[in-house]
Design an enzyme around this catalytic site. Structure first.
Site, PDB file in Angstrom:
ATOM      1  N   HIS A  98      -0.430  26.102   7.479  1.00 19.94           N
ATOM      2  CA  HIS A  98      -1.801  26.102   6.966  1.00 19.94           C
ATOM      3  C   HIS A  98      -1.921  25.381   5.626  1.00 19.94           C
ATOM      4  CE1 HIS A  98      -5.741  28.471   6.392  1.00 19.94           C
ATOM      5  NE2 HIS A  98      -5.857  27.837   7.542  1.00 19.94           N
ATOM      6  N   HIS A 303     -15.547  26.686   3.674  1.00 22.15           N
ATOM      7  CA  HIS A 303     -14.185  26.778   4.212  1.00 22.15           C
ATOM      8  C   HIS A 303     -13.194  26.974   3.061  1.00 22.15           C
ATOM      9  CE1 HIS A 303     -10.368  25.262   6.074  1.00 22.15           C
ATOM     10  NE2 HIS A 303     -10.809  26.028   7.052  1.00 22.15           N
TER      11      HIS A 303
END
Length: 402
Positions: A98, A303
């Site tokens: 990630h 986000h």
């Protein structure tokens, strides 16, 4: 000191957004003071065709591309003609890669970029993101890194070693001017000498053993992310202890309501990056605060992931990171170990910390506690009120009604 720790991404959806100041675009990131020699990119998800269209330079210079999962057939065909575009897959049985950083080597310096955006058009063009960007000069023979610079280099090297990538020139630059403390999560069960190197335990180590931060009053943790895991009382206390030295700090979880997602610029289709399962909601419901961004981002879904720690009402420090609020990202502690599932990276900013320097994507005055009629966005249920584009979600399908 008024220079911002990081910047929000540049958006061009409306005339007001186009006039927004102190924002950074993908093209700005690659506008370096000198000619670019090579680039290292990391991401979770990606769109290579879009990336090459936006940044043709990536087809002309050596690139190391570190990503989650595997390349599909079309991506494999696409990169065949670019011999200097080297890919590194990070497949995991559980968890994900990630991390979203860039290392840009250019004539006269090195640029480090930490972003919350994946390398896809949705993230850079339609969502609110945070981007930290810093240039470093080459080391001189007399250069001795300070503690923060040494920590940055060793943490960065630890990450690249863990994904089997070599960057030979990393040690050739002076990182003493880094603005914060680099944070890293690496999958595994960490114990012994490695216990305090990663995840939430690394934050605890920085605050207590490197900075000797004192928390004399009650603290609040204002956490804003795009995915929420299971939030048990034990996990809440462990995370609180690592971030504030207090097991019972107050949590404010800044999370969008169903109405905000429905009426936002990208509607239900933009909700694909929000994850809160219906069977987890009970563990969060006492901590929800509204995500309400100020104009001109009042209709933009986030986000970005931010954590601000307040002592009483005074902001103490902040974190910009890829880590959502979950054990997979920050780690699940026991008495003697920390189990992490994901690769994550972030920056902890504490020196001369103010909210003016830490541009939150929401309005702290309007982001009040959920009322009895506010419904959090939940990703695995039906949404049958029509959104801004005329869609509903039923049985995980988008259905056009208007």
């Amino acid at each position: 000191m008024s220079e911002k720790f990081f910047h929000l991404n540049k958006l061009e959806l409306t005339p007001s957004l186009m006039k927004e100041k102190d924002t950074i675009s993908l093209h700005d990131i690659f506008n370096t003071p000198g000619e670019i020699y090579s680039v290292t990119l990391t991401t979770f998800v990606f769109d290579l065709q879009w990336l090459f269209d936006e940044l043709p330079i990536l087809t002309k210079i050596p690139v190391q591309f570190i990503h989650n999962g595997t390349l599909n057939y079309f991506d494999q065909l696409l990169i065949q003609e670019y011999k200097d575009f080297e890919t590194f897959s990070v497949p995991l049985k559980k968890g994900c890669h990630h991390v979203k950083i860039m290392i840009i080597l250019y004539e006269g310096g090195l640029r480090f970029v930490l972003s919350t955006a994946n390398l896809i058009p949705l993230d850079y063009n339609l969502k609110s993101q945070g981007i930290y960007i810093k240039d470093f000069k080459p080391s001189e023979s007399s250069t001795i890194l300070n503690e923060k610079g040494t920590h940055f280099l060793t943490t960065l090297q630890s990450y690249f070693t863990s994904v089997n990538v070599t960057i030979s020139y990393l040690s050739d630059f002076d990182y003493s001017t880094i603005d914060g403390w680099l944070l890293l999560s690496i999958p595994g069960i960490h114990k012994g000498n490695d216990l305090n190197k990663y995840g939430m335990k690394q934050v605890y180590d920085i605050l207590n053993n490197k900075l000797h931060v004192q928390f004399n009053n009650h603290c609040t943790i204002a956490a804003q992310a795009s995915s929420l895991g299971l939030f048990t009382n034990q996990y809440r206390r462990e995370l609180s202890l690592c971030l504030t030295n207090q097991p019972e700090s107050k949590f404010q979880i800044i999370w969008p309501t169903e109405d905000f997602i429905r009426t936002s610029e990208t509607g239900y289709h933009g909700s694909c990056s929000f994850f809160l399962r219906s069977n987890f909601v009970k563990t969060w419901e006492n901590y929800f605060y509204k995500f309400l961004p100020p104009f001109p981002r009042h209709l933009i879904q986030p986000h970005i992931k931010t954590y601000v720690i307040y002592e009483e009402d005074i902001p103490k420090y902040g974190i910009l990171t890829s880590s959502n609020i979950s054990g997979a990202a920050w780690g699940k502690p026991t008495n003697s170990s920390l189990e992490i599932n994901n690769y994550e990276m972030g920056m902890l900013f504490i020196d001369n910390f103010t909210l003016t320097r830490f541009p939150l994507p929401y309005d702290i005055k309007q982001s009040t506690k959920y009322s009895s009629i506010d419904i959090p966005w939940i990703n695995d249920i039906n949404h049958e009120v029509v959104d801004v584009d005329g869609y509903i979600i039923k049985d995980n399908n988008f259905i056009k009604l208007v």
